[in-house]
Design a protein around this motif. Structure first.
Motif, PDB file in Angstrom:
ATOM      1  N   TRP A  26       1.129   3.955  -2.969  1.00 52.00           N
ATOM      2  CA  TRP A  26       0.784   5.299  -2.723  1.00 52.00           C
ATOM      3  C   TRP A  26       2.011   6.539  -3.040  1.00 52.00           C
ATOM      4  O   TRP A  26       1.615   7.328  -3.694  1.00 52.00           O
ATOM      5  CB  TRP A  26       0.513   5.578  -1.066  1.00 52.00           C
ATOM      6  CG  TRP A  26       0.221   6.608  -0.666  1.00 52.00           C
ATOM      7  CD1 TRP A  26      -1.067   7.528  -0.769  1.00 52.00           C
ATOM      8  CD2 TRP A  26       1.095   7.811   0.332  1.00 52.00           C
ATOM      9  NE1 TRP A  26      -0.772   8.902  -0.282  1.00 52.00           N
ATOM     10  CE2 TRP A  26       0.317   8.909   0.425  1.00 52.00           C
ATOM     11  CE3 TRP A  26       2.176   7.466   1.082  1.00 52.00           C
ATOM     12  CZ2 TRP A  26       0.705   9.955   1.264  1.00 52.00           C
ATOM     13  CZ3 TRP A  26       2.781   8.282   2.068  1.00 52.00           C
ATOM     14  CH2 TRP A  26       1.855   9.518   2.150  1.00 52.00           C
ATOM     15  N   GLY A  62      -4.249  10.112  -5.168  1.00 59.15           N
ATOM     16  CA  GLY A  62      -5.478   9.435  -4.784  1.00 59.15           C
ATOM     17  C   GLY A  62      -6.798  10.161  -4.804  1.00 59.15           C
ATOM     18  O   GLY A  62      -6.802  11.263  -5.175  1.00 59.15           O
ATOM     19  N   PHE A  86      -6.311   9.109   2.173  1.00 55.78           N
ATOM     20  CA  PHE A  86      -5.486   9.580   1.105  1.00 55.78           C
ATOM     21  C   PHE A  86      -5.481  11.236   1.064  1.00 55.78           C
ATOM     22  O   PHE A  86      -4.312  11.951   0.833  1.00 55.78           O
ATOM     23  CB  PHE A  86      -5.901   9.339  -0.308  1.00 55.78           C
ATOM     24  CG  PHE A  86      -5.686   7.938  -0.437  1.00 55.78           C
ATOM     25  CD1 PHE A  86      -4.423   7.339  -0.762  1.00 55.78           C
ATOM     26  CD2 PHE A  86      -6.854   6.972  -0.926  1.00 55.78           C
ATOM     27  CE1 PHE A  86      -4.105   6.159  -1.046  1.00 55.78           C
ATOM     28  CE2 PHE A  86      -6.316   5.577  -1.001  1.00 55.78           C
ATOM     29  CZ  PHE A  86      -5.277   5.156  -1.262  1.00 55.78           C
ATOM     30  N   GLN A 131       0.877  -1.277  -0.051  1.00 60.19           N
ATOM     31  CA  GLN A 131       0.040   0.072   0.039  1.00 60.19           C
ATOM     32  C   GLN A 131       0.933   1.348   0.124  1.00 60.19           C
ATOM     33  O   GLN A 131       0.585   2.188  -0.810  1.00 60.19           O
ATOM     34  CB  GLN A 131      -0.987   0.091   1.224  1.00 60.19           C
ATOM     35  CG  GLN A 131      -2.027  -0.834   1.306  1.00 60.19           C
ATOM     36  CD  GLN A 131      -2.973  -0.600   2.277  1.00 60.19           C
ATOM     37  OE1 GLN A 131      -3.297   0.357   2.827  1.00 60.19           O
ATOM     38  NE2 GLN A 131      -3.475  -1.706   2.833  1.00 60.19           N
TER      39      GLN A 131
END
Lengths: 333, 330
Positions: free
Chosen positions: B74, B84, B293, B70
């Protein structure tokens, strides 16, 4: 040899007013500065040497102020001017600072700003006192640096003070003091912050410049060795007064004031027996706000006259005459 | 000097990487994830989400992957300028922050400008005329400015402005311009709304800056080089402005580092009170809603701005202080 008197100080008094009371930093100081001659001013810390220098330039910081006396520039000539009467911020006074009277400082590091190049700070003084163009000022600054014995002045001009050694910095300080082409120079302990060999060089430089330019030099120091080396006349200060005045040879041969004698005894001698205790002056300089009655030196004086010195103050020395402000000296004379 | 610069730049990059890790960890600290919060939110309003729907959402947002993956995803997207999608707003994060970022910078810069133009001259005056009537006056004013909380001042000024001057207070735009596209009229509307928040935001900073400038300058005024400058025959004004003031400015250059993140976030509380559409309140909302996000993007932005600020203040110091410029590279 009769020299032109450049500056006459008469009965100068400076006071600092604080909540604790009034401190008389200078209490009736008189002396003359003559072109081409050096007046040495000696005394312990706090006797008013530096305040004298600052008063002449009218740079005494608040809460200090001049409360009496005169500071005469070019006395006896039509151009005579009393600096005490001038406004410290006036154009005339600023023309005197740097233009007539140059000031050399004790601490060459802190007396120069680290934020500007040596050249910038010297050229500023040149521009202040002449109508020179920036190019001419730069040329003059290089010439000044060469005059004070700085090698490769063209390069040094663009250095910052912290890039130079202590001796070079003090030379820069001297160049800066001379930038306005003054005929009077006040050097406030110019060699105190330097090591011994550098001291000798700086003193030689000062003497050379003085002889060439016929400068009236006022040399403030607490170092009797510097006095012997440099001075023509010597004034000994104690608690804001001049207690002894004499040509340098006379001072060393026959000191008239007990304080002068004590100061000379306190100079360490290379001829002294090993492990011999160094001579000191008993006690400490009293706080100027707590000036002893009568002669200010009597509590520390080994020769004080019972009863008299504690009550009466001896008369000041007439300016320009050798003498001592002491009842003992009077008795001898 | 070049080596010094490169070293600073390298350090800044490394710091940025650490900041990204920290930002990511902070977002994931609270128990549960966004979908849990989302479900709880829906449950509170009476509707429910099935387990399959929840799973699908987790897959959509990539929440079923291991943490490391993740994070890498990101960061990878961030480097492409893709922060995001904000889960609460259901719009790309860049879009959500976008306008607010510029508005925040406008407000903060206005406040900064006001702070400096007021504080520096007063600070210099207070130091040069220490213990004068004016100095006491400004000192008193300064302490009041330091002591009054900004939001209280905001409320008072809003009341006064509304009650007596009939000002349109609150927000940065009049109602008809809030959603309008940019136009000259909208810019003018913004200009009219700007003084109040700028003044409120500037107040505490001004008071502080006056104190700092006064203290710095008082230290410098006692240094021998000031006497040197006077002994050259310079005017008092020139002697003080050229030498001690210049030296007293050094600490200001260092303080720039702290101003950069402030430029981005603005003051959260004052922004809330004044209803300013700035980044600060957005960060608060995002954190409350676990909008990861959005919150991550803002935290990252704040961190990076701090690093950039430090870099800028380093460069500035090099520029104004020759000691750093000439010795830093050695």
């Amino acid at each position: 040899m009769v020299e032109r008197t450049s500056l006459s100080i008469r009965d100068l008094a400076v006071q600092f007013e604080s909540e604790q009371g009034v401190v008389r930093a200078l209490d009736g100081v008189s002396f003359d500065l003559q072109a081409g001659r050096t007046l040495g001013i000696v005394g312990e810390s706090g006797c008013g040497k530096s305040v004298t220098a600052r008063s002449i330039l009218r740079l005494v910081d608040r809460p200090g102020r001049i409360t009496g006396g005169r500071i005469l520039l070019d006395p006896g000539t039509p151009a005579q001017a009393d600096l005490v009467a001038l406004n410290p911020d006036s154009r005339q006074m600023r023309a005197v600072r740097g233009g007539r009277i140059g000031l050399i400082f004790q601490e060459p590091m802190t007396a120069l700003s680290v934020h500007y190049t040596v050249g910038n700070q010297i050229m500023e003084a040149v521009l202040q006192h002449s109508g020179a163009s920036p190019q001419e000022a730069r040329a003059r600054a290089i010439e000044l640096l060469r005059e004070v014995g700085i090698p490769r002045p063209e390069l040094r001009l663009d250095s910052y003070p912290f890039e130079l050694s202590g001796g070079l910095r003090q030379r820069v300080g001297i160049a800066m003091a001379l930038a306005g082409d003054p005929d009077i120079v006040i050097a406030d302990e110019p060699t105190t912050a330097l090591d011994v060999t550098t001291q000798a060089q700086i003193l030689a430089l000062l003497r050379g410049l003085q002889e060439r330019k016929r400068i009236a030099l006022m040399l403030i120091t607490h170092d009797m060795g510097v006095i012997a080396e440099m001075a023509d006349d010597v004034a000994v200060m104690y608690l804001g007064r001049i207690v002894g005045f004499a040509p340098v040879m006379e001072l060393f041969k026959a000191p008239r004031h007990p304080y002068t004698r004590a100061l000379l005894r306190a100079v360490p001698s290379i001829l002294a027996a090993p492990r011999q205790r160094l001579s000191t002056i008993g006690g400490a300089v009293p706080h100027p706000g707590l000036r002893p009655t009568g002669c200010a030196f009597h509590p520390r004086c080994t020769e004080a006259l019972e009863g008299r010195c504690a009550r009466e103050a001896p008369p000041p020395i007439p300016p320009g005459q050798a003498g001592a402000s002491c009842f003992l000296a009077e008795a001898v004379a | 000097m070049l080596i010094y610069l490169l070293r600073r730049l390298g350090l800044a990059l490394v710091t940025c990487v650490f900041i990204s890790v920290v930002a990511f960890v902070i977002i994931r600290l609270p128990p549960g994830d966004f979908v849990d919060a989302f479900i709880a939110n829906l449950a509170a309003s009476g509707s429910s989400v099935s387990a399959e729907q929840a799973e699908a959402m987790r897959r959509d947002y990539g929440l079923d992957q291991p943490v490391l993956i993740q994070y890498v995803r990101w960061v990878g997207r961030v480097l492409h300028g893709d922060f995001g999608v904000s889960m609460v707003w259901r719009r790309p994060v860049t879009e959500v922050i976008g306008d607010r970022l510029w508005l925040t910078m406008v407000v903060s810069l206005a406040a900064l400008f006001l702070t400096w133009t007021i504080a520096l001259p007063i600070g210099i005056y207070s130091a040069v005329r220490q213990y004068s009537l004016g100095d006491y006056f400004f000192t008193t004013l300064g302490f009041i400015g330091l002591a009054v909380p900004n939001f209280l001042l905001a409320l008072i000024l809003m009341y006064l402005g509304f009650r007596y001057l009939g000002l349109n207070v609150g927000g940065l735009f009049s109602a008809e311009y809030v959603q309008a596209p940019w136009s000259l009229a909208r810019v003018w509307d913004l200009t009219k709304h700007l003084p109040l928040p700028a003044a409120v935001l500037a107040l505490a900073g001004t008071a502080q800056l006056i104190r700092i400038m006064r203290a710095n300058l008082l230290d410098e005024l006692r240094k021998p080089y000031v006497v040197t400058a006077r002994a050259k025959g310079l005017t008092e004004r020139r002697a003080i402005l050229k030498y001690p003031v210049r030296a007293a400015l050094n600490p200001f250059a260092s303080s720039i580092a702290y101003l950069f993140p402030y430029l981005v976030s603005g003051s959260i509380i004052v922004s809330l009170v004044l209803g300013l559409p700035t980044v600060g309140p957005l960060l608060l909302q995002a954190l409350v809603a676990q909008d990861m996000f959005l919150a991550g993007a803002i935290v990252l932005l704040l961190g990076v701005m701090t690093v950039v600020g430090t870099l800028v203040s380093d460069l500035l110091l090099m520029w104004i202080d020759p000691r750093i410029r000439l010795e830093g590279g050695a």
